[in-house]
Scaffold this active site. Structure first.
Site, PDB file in Angstrom:
ATOM      1  CB  THR A  14       4.075  -3.483   1.029  1.00 18.92           C
ATOM      2  OG1 THR A  14       3.161  -3.587  -0.008  1.00 18.92           O
ATOM      3  CG2 THR A  14       4.385  -4.836   1.526  1.00 18.92           C
ATOM      4  CB  ALA A 168      -5.173   1.591   3.356  1.00 17.31           C
ATOM      5  CB  CYS A 171       0.011   1.476   7.619  1.00 17.16           C
ATOM      6  SG  CYS A 171       1.718   1.359   7.028  1.00 17.16           S
ATOM      7  CB  THR A 174      -0.750   0.324   3.807  1.00 15.82           C
ATOM      8  OG1 THR A 174       0.312  -0.381   4.456  1.00 15.82           O
ATOM      9  CG2 THR A 174      -1.742  -0.671   3.234  1.00 15.82           C
TER      10      THR A 174
END
Length: 186
Positions: A14, A168, A171, A174
């Site tokens: 996250t 995003a 990662c 994410t």
């Protein structure tokens, strides 16, 4: 081990970001939950309003642990109404000293109209520099993006959205299913 692969169960994931700008505080987070290399859920809600709606919280880490901590924080906010910093410090003390809580694996960002804080299981209660702070696997990417955008004409929500999109892109834990909560910081 778990049924989805032959690796030990490792929950990843996250990105949670908070930005304070222009009389508003915004907390945003992505929706991906992963175990090992498998995405289990793409639309988890990791950011929500707490208490009477005057505090926003976001978490990174094990979901059940985070909800336990949210409940504890809400209890502290009832004890210390309107005093987020005091409630957070009291929660951090419990988190460090309580045998059960010490095993919880989560970090939290909490914010009200006056202050934004990060709470960790080691008892840290940190206030962000320049009104920007992030946690989670994509936290450093989102933090760097938000710091680069903070002095532009973008508002706090736009900065959070763009920064989470950048995280995003980088990662793998994410995604772009973003939840945003905001408060007026006046």
């Amino acid at each position: 081990m778990h049924a989805l692969s032959q690796e030990p169960t490792v929950w990843h994931g996250t990105t949670i970001l908070t930005v304070r700008k222009g009389g508003r505080v915004v907390v945003g987070g992505d929706g991906q939950v992963s175990i090992g290399q498998t995405v289990i859920k793409s639309n988890a809600r990791k950011v929500r309003k707490l208490g009477k709606g005057d505090v926003i919280g976001g978490f990174a880490g094990a979901t059940a642990d985070a909800f336990t901590l949210f409940e504890r924080l809400e209890s502290k906010l009832e004890q210390y109404p309107g005093q987020l910093t005091r409630a957070a410090v009291e929660l951090a003390k419990d988190w460090r000293t309580d045998r059960y809580l010490r095993r919880l694996e989560a970090m939290m960002i909490v914010a009200d109209k006056e202050v934004s804080l990060v709470l960790t299981g080691t008892g840290d209660v940190l206030e962000p520099e320049a009104g920007v702070m992030a946690i989670g696997s994509g936290g450093n990417y989102a933090l760097a993006a938000a710091r680069a955008l903070i002095d532009t004409d973008k508002d706090a929500e736009s900065i959070v959205r763009k920064s989470l999109d950048i995280a995003a892109d980088i990662c793998v834990y994410t995604n772009r299913n973003i939840t945003i909560e905001a408060l007026s910081a006046e």
